[in-house]
Design a protein around this motif. Structure first.
Motif, PDB file in Angstrom:
ATOM      1  N   GLN A 224       6.825 100.373   8.918  1.00 14.74           N
ATOM      2  CA  GLN A 224       7.523 101.005   9.740  1.00 14.74           C
ATOM      3  C   GLN A 224       8.665 100.612   9.789  1.00 14.74           C
ATOM      4  O   GLN A 224       9.757 101.670   9.979  1.00 14.74           O
ATOM      5  CB  GLN A 224       6.592 100.799  11.269  1.00 14.74           C
ATOM      6  N   ARG A 225       9.308  99.228   9.688  1.00 17.22           N
ATOM      7  CA  ARG A 225      10.521  98.819   9.639  1.00 17.22           C
ATOM      8  C   ARG A 225      11.271  99.447   8.366  1.00 17.22           C
ATOM      9  O   ARG A 225      12.412  99.622   8.517  1.00 17.22           O
ATOM     10  CB  ARG A 225      10.668  97.135   9.808  1.00 17.22           C
ATOM     11  N   TRP A 226      10.570  99.157   7.452  1.00 18.00           N
ATOM     12  CA  TRP A 226      11.309  99.630   6.268  1.00 18.00           C
ATOM     13  C   TRP A 226      11.327 101.054   6.121  1.00 18.00           C
ATOM     14  O   TRP A 226      12.529 101.507   5.693  1.00 18.00           O
ATOM     15  CB  TRP A 226      10.137  99.335   5.029  1.00 18.00           C
ATOM     16  N   GLN A 227      10.515 101.953   6.549  1.00 22.14           N
ATOM     17  CA  GLN A 227      10.941 103.494   6.681  1.00 22.14           C
ATOM     18  C   GLN A 227      11.994 103.765   7.581  1.00 22.14           C
ATOM     19  O   GLN A 227      12.769 104.532   7.273  1.00 22.14           O
ATOM     20  CB  GLN A 227       9.674 104.265   7.403  1.00 22.14           C
ATOM     21  N   ALA A 228      12.153 103.038   8.876  1.00 21.46           N
ATOM     22  CA  ALA A 228      13.184 103.229   9.591  1.00 21.46           C
ATOM     23  C   ALA A 228      14.624 103.017   8.961  1.00 21.46           C
ATOM     24  O   ALA A 228      15.662 103.529   9.201  1.00 21.46           O
ATOM     25  CB  ALA A 228      13.219 102.434  11.033  1.00 21.46           C
ATOM     26  N   ARG A 229      14.722 101.770   8.186  1.00 24.90           N
ATOM     27  CA  ARG A 229      15.750 101.273   7.603  1.00 24.90           C
ATOM     28  C   ARG A 229      16.156 102.253   6.347  1.00 24.90           C
ATOM     29  O   ARG A 229      17.502 102.637   6.132  1.00 24.90           O
ATOM     30  CB  ARG A 229      15.473 100.065   6.751  1.00 24.90           C
ATOM     31  N   VAL A 230      15.063 102.954   5.744  1.00 25.36           N
ATOM     32  CA  VAL A 230      15.555 103.801   4.547  1.00 25.36           C
ATOM     33  C   VAL A 230      15.972 105.077   5.272  1.00 25.36           C
ATOM     34  O   VAL A 230      17.015 105.485   4.679  1.00 25.36           O
ATOM     35  CB  VAL A 230      14.173 104.206   3.914  1.00 25.36           C
ATOM     36  N   ARG A 231      15.492 105.411   6.345  1.00 29.00           N
ATOM     37  CA  ARG A 231      16.022 106.823   6.818  1.00 29.00           C
ATOM     38  C   ARG A 231      17.575 106.547   7.201  1.00 29.00           C
ATOM     39  O   ARG A 231      18.418 107.238   7.241  1.00 29.00           O
ATOM     40  CB  ARG A 231      15.225 107.249   8.294  1.00 29.00           C
ATOM     41  N   LEU A 232      17.937 105.239   8.009  1.00 30.36           N
ATOM     42  CA  LEU A 232      19.395 104.922   8.318  1.00 30.36           C
ATOM     43  C   LEU A 232      20.085 104.817   7.365  1.00 30.36           C
ATOM     44  O   LEU A 232      21.334 105.364   7.536  1.00 30.36           O
ATOM     45  CB  LEU A 232      19.168 103.597   9.269  1.00 30.36           C
ATOM     46  N   GLU A 233      19.706 104.164   6.330  1.00 28.36           N
ATOM     47  CA  GLU A 233      20.446 103.922   4.926  1.00 28.36           C
ATOM     48  C   GLU A 233      20.742 105.516   4.468  1.00 28.36           C
ATOM     49  O   GLU A 233      22.025 105.784   4.004  1.00 28.36           O
ATOM     50  CB  GLU A 233      19.761 103.198   4.054  1.00 28.36           C
ATOM     51  N   ALA A 234      19.898 106.498   4.374  1.00 22.72           N
ATOM     52  CA  ALA A 234      20.243 107.819   4.059  1.00 22.72           C
ATOM     53  C   ALA A 234      21.052 108.571   5.023  1.00 22.72           C
ATOM     54  O   ALA A 234      21.913 109.233   4.414  1.00 22.72           O
ATOM     55  CB  ALA A 234      18.977 108.620   3.849  1.00 22.72           C
ATOM     56  N   ALA A 235      20.751 108.267   6.323  1.00 19.78           N
ATOM     57  CA  ALA A 235      21.700 109.004   7.355  1.00 19.78           C
ATOM     58  C   ALA A 235      23.311 108.553   7.022  1.00 19.78           C
ATOM     59  O   ALA A 235      24.330 109.160   6.854  1.00 19.78           O
ATOM     60  CB  ALA A 235      21.433 108.761   8.427  1.00 19.78           C
ATOM     61  N   ARG A 236      23.430 107.187   6.742  1.00 21.46           N
ATOM     62  CA  ARG A 236      24.569 106.578   6.502  1.00 21.46           C
ATOM     63  C   ARG A 236      25.214 107.081   5.143  1.00 21.46           C
ATOM     64  O   ARG A 236      26.459 107.474   5.192  1.00 21.46           O
ATOM     65  CB  ARG A 236      24.556 105.029   6.419  1.00 21.46           C
ATOM     66  N   ALA A 237      24.553 107.271   4.224  1.00 24.16           N
ATOM     67  CA  ALA A 237      25.078 107.682   2.993  1.00 24.16           C
ATOM     68  C   ALA A 237      25.763 109.215   2.936  1.00 24.16           C
ATOM     69  O   ALA A 237      26.604 109.712   2.783  1.00 24.16           O
ATOM     70  CB  ALA A 237      24.048 107.929   1.730  1.00 24.16           C
ATOM     71  N   MET A 238      24.825 110.167   4.114  1.00 21.80           N
ATOM     72  CA  MET A 238      25.023 111.646   4.606  1.00 21.80           C
ATOM     73  C   MET A 238      26.293 111.482   5.097  1.00 21.80           C
ATOM     74  O   MET A 238      27.329 112.452   5.354  1.00 21.80           O
ATOM     75  CB  MET A 238      24.094 112.229   5.129  1.00 21.80           C
ATOM     76  N   LEU A 239      26.470 110.398   6.206  1.00 20.34           N
ATOM     77  CA  LEU A 239      27.820 110.418   7.032  1.00 20.34           C
ATOM     78  C   LEU A 239      28.859 110.477   6.393  1.00 20.34           C
ATOM     79  O   LEU A 239      29.769 110.646   6.610  1.00 20.34           O
ATOM     80  CB  LEU A 239      27.455 109.582   7.927  1.00 20.34           C
ATOM     81  N   GLU A 240      29.078 109.946   4.934  1.00 19.35           N
ATOM     82  CA  GLU A 240      30.178 109.829   4.290  1.00 19.35           C
ATOM     83  C   GLU A 240      30.847 111.205   3.851  1.00 19.35           C
ATOM     84  O   GLU A 240      31.886 111.341   3.634  1.00 19.35           O
ATOM     85  CB  GLU A 240      30.005 109.197   3.012  1.00 19.35           C
ATOM     86  N   ASP A 241      30.206 112.140   3.869  1.00 19.88           N
ATOM     87  CA  ASP A 241      30.764 113.601   3.869  1.00 19.88           C
ATOM     88  C   ASP A 241      31.234 113.865   5.161  1.00 19.88           C
ATOM     89  O   ASP A 241      30.342 114.289   6.398  1.00 19.88           O
ATOM     90  CB  ASP A 241      29.373 114.430   3.243  1.00 19.88           C
ATOM     91  N   PRO A 242      32.430 114.313   5.228  1.00 22.70           N
ATOM     92  CA  PRO A 242      33.145 114.423   6.688  1.00 22.70           C
ATOM     93  C   PRO A 242      32.635 115.813   7.296  1.00 22.70           C
ATOM     94  O   PRO A 242      32.742 116.189   8.206  1.00 22.70           O
ATOM     95  CB  PRO A 242      34.638 114.228   6.447  1.00 22.70           C
ATOM     96  N   THR A 243      32.424 116.585   6.273  1.00 22.45           N
ATOM     97  CA  THR A 243      32.135 118.215   6.606  1.00 22.45           C
ATOM     98  C   THR A 243      30.627 118.252   7.234  1.00 22.45           C
ATOM     99  O   THR A 243      30.303 119.319   7.891  1.00 22.45           O
ATOM    100  CB  THR A 243      32.205 119.221   5.522  1.00 22.45           C
ATOM    101  N   ARG A 244      29.713 117.436   7.165  1.00 20.37           N
ATOM    102  CA  ARG A 244      28.426 117.304   7.420  1.00 20.37           C
ATOM    103  C   ARG A 244      28.091 116.918   8.914  1.00 20.37           C
ATOM    104  O   ARG A 244      28.589 115.968   9.488  1.00 20.37           O
ATOM    105  CB  ARG A 244      27.529 116.294   6.610  1.00 20.37           C
ATOM    106  N   GLY A 270      26.560  98.340  15.382  1.00 20.99           N
ATOM    107  CA  GLY A 270      27.251  98.090  16.496  1.00 20.99           C
ATOM    108  C   GLY A 270      28.417  99.035  16.778  1.00 20.99           C
ATOM    109  O   GLY A 270      29.443  99.016  17.554  1.00 20.99           O
ATOM    110  N   MET A 271      28.250 100.403  16.363  1.00 16.71           N
ATOM    111  CA  MET A 271      28.932 101.484  16.723  1.00 16.71           C
ATOM    112  C   MET A 271      28.391 102.801  16.402  1.00 16.71           C
ATOM    113  O   MET A 271      27.590 102.799  15.697  1.00 16.71           O
ATOM    114  CB  MET A 271      30.417 101.486  15.889  1.00 16.71           C
ATOM    115  N   PRO A 272      28.684 103.918  17.242  1.00 14.53           N
ATOM    116  CA  PRO A 272      28.138 104.973  16.911  1.00 14.53           C
ATOM    117  C   PRO A 272      28.616 105.582  15.535  1.00 14.53           C
ATOM    118  O   PRO A 272      29.624 105.330  15.218  1.00 14.53           O
ATOM    119  CB  PRO A 272      28.540 105.911  18.133  1.00 14.53           C
ATOM    120  N   PRO A 273      27.667 106.745  15.071  1.00 20.20           N
ATOM    121  CA  PRO A 273      28.162 107.059  13.650  1.00 20.20           C
ATOM    122  C   PRO A 273      29.456 107.893  13.622  1.00 20.20           C
ATOM    123  O   PRO A 273      30.270 107.780  12.489  1.00 20.20           O
ATOM    124  CB  PRO A 273      26.920 107.923  13.362  1.00 20.20           C
ATOM    125  N   SER A 274      29.649 108.445  14.730  1.00 19.46           N
ATOM    126  CA  SER A 274      31.243 109.432  14.792  1.00 19.46           C
ATOM    127  C   SER A 274      32.116 108.400  14.294  1.00 19.46           C
ATOM    128  O   SER A 274      33.021 108.649  13.519  1.00 19.46           O
ATOM    129  CB  SER A 274      31.492 110.169  15.865  1.00 19.46           C
TER     130      SER A 274
END
Length: 293
Positions: A224-244, A270-274
């Protein structure tokens, strides 16, 4: 694109839908015996025949001179010719996805899948795949959920076609590294939803309890913890695209909504994704930072 057909009569107007670098269309026809056609295009294509049984067709692709029967779905790479020959009169409906090569590779790479896209794939009956195709065809004919639903169904379709099948687990019940790789690939192909531990265990070929124990032995964390971490890492990678959009990132990585993603991201970083996105992009908002949760 070049198409030549004969012995086919359209039963209903063509329905089509554009979304995220792809076009989905639904075609219903009556095919007469000895009819058929030829098709070649500069872009790849996925064809799925709807219904419980495969149509009475003989298909061959590329330089392969062998005719294949009992086909329910197929992937045809760009520039690869496809021939079809109708062996018995019938009515059929099929869903087609017309793709962009670069976009297809990008989607598969994001799921840690790197199949040989130059090779055609011919698949026999697959209830899961035809079920996804029927849902996608319904959405093409009568859109209900914007692009999110059709895009999710398309992603799931790619997983059914290109994700490697689960392999038997080692007889000791341990989670070997290659089995973990299969589990990880399966999770990344299904990031848009929470995958139960029991489902991951089936991919590994283990019982749920054995999988949970073996997973922690291998990874020093729970599934469960691994899945949550993988999803968060994927989200962080997608956030690098400022148009998304943040809502799109949340959906693509299996969070309930944008607020859910923001809470998880703040807890981890420690901070919101924005705010994180602005810091990574190097932009200066020029004043008080607004939390776009």
């Amino acid at each position: 694109m070049e198409t030549r057909i004969h012995g086919l009569r359209t039963l209903a107007p063509l329905s089509f839908r554009r979304f995220a670098g792809a076009i989905a269309d639904v075609w219903s026809v009556r095919g007469e015996r000895n009819g058929g056609g030829f098709y070649i295009a500069p872009d790849p294509r996925i064809v799925i025949f709807l219904g419980d049984t495969s149509p009475p067709l003989a298909l061959r692709t590329g330089a392969d001179r062998t005719e294949h029967r009992g086909i329910q779905a197929l992937y045809v790479p760009e520039g690869v010719p496809l021939w079809s020959r109708i062996e018995a009169g019938h009515e059929k409906t099929h869903l087609d996805f017309h793709l962009q090569s670069g976009g297809l590779r990008q989607r598969l790479a994001a799921a840690n899948l790197r199949p040989d896209l130059s090779r055609p794939r011919l698949l026999g009956p697959c209830p899961t795949l035809t079920g996804l195709a029927q849902m996608a065809a319904d959405e093409v004919r009568a859109p209900r959920r914007g692009d999110m639903l059709i895009d999710a169904l398309f992603t799931a379709t790619l997983a059914e076609i290109f994700a490697p099948p689960p392999q038997p687990a080692p007889p000791t019940g341990a989670l070997a590294q290659e089995r973990f790789a299969a589990v990880e690939g399966y999770l990344r192909a299904n990031l848009t939803r929470h995958v139960p531990v029991a489902e991951l265990a089936r991919v590994a070929g283990l019982s749920e309890s054995r999988f949970a124990y073996a997973f922690k032995q291998l990874r020093s964390e729970t599934p469960q913890r691994w899945q949550a971490r993988v999803r968060l890492e994927a989200a962080r990678a997608m956030l690098e695209d400022p148009t998304r959009a943040l809502a799109d990132v949340a959906y693509a990585t299996g969070f309930a909504d944008q607020a859910h993603l923001s809470r998880a991201f703040r807890a981890a970083h420690g901070m919101p994704p924005s705010v994180w996105r602005r810091q990574v992009s190097g932009t200066n908002p020029g004043g008080t930072v607004q939390d776009n949760r």
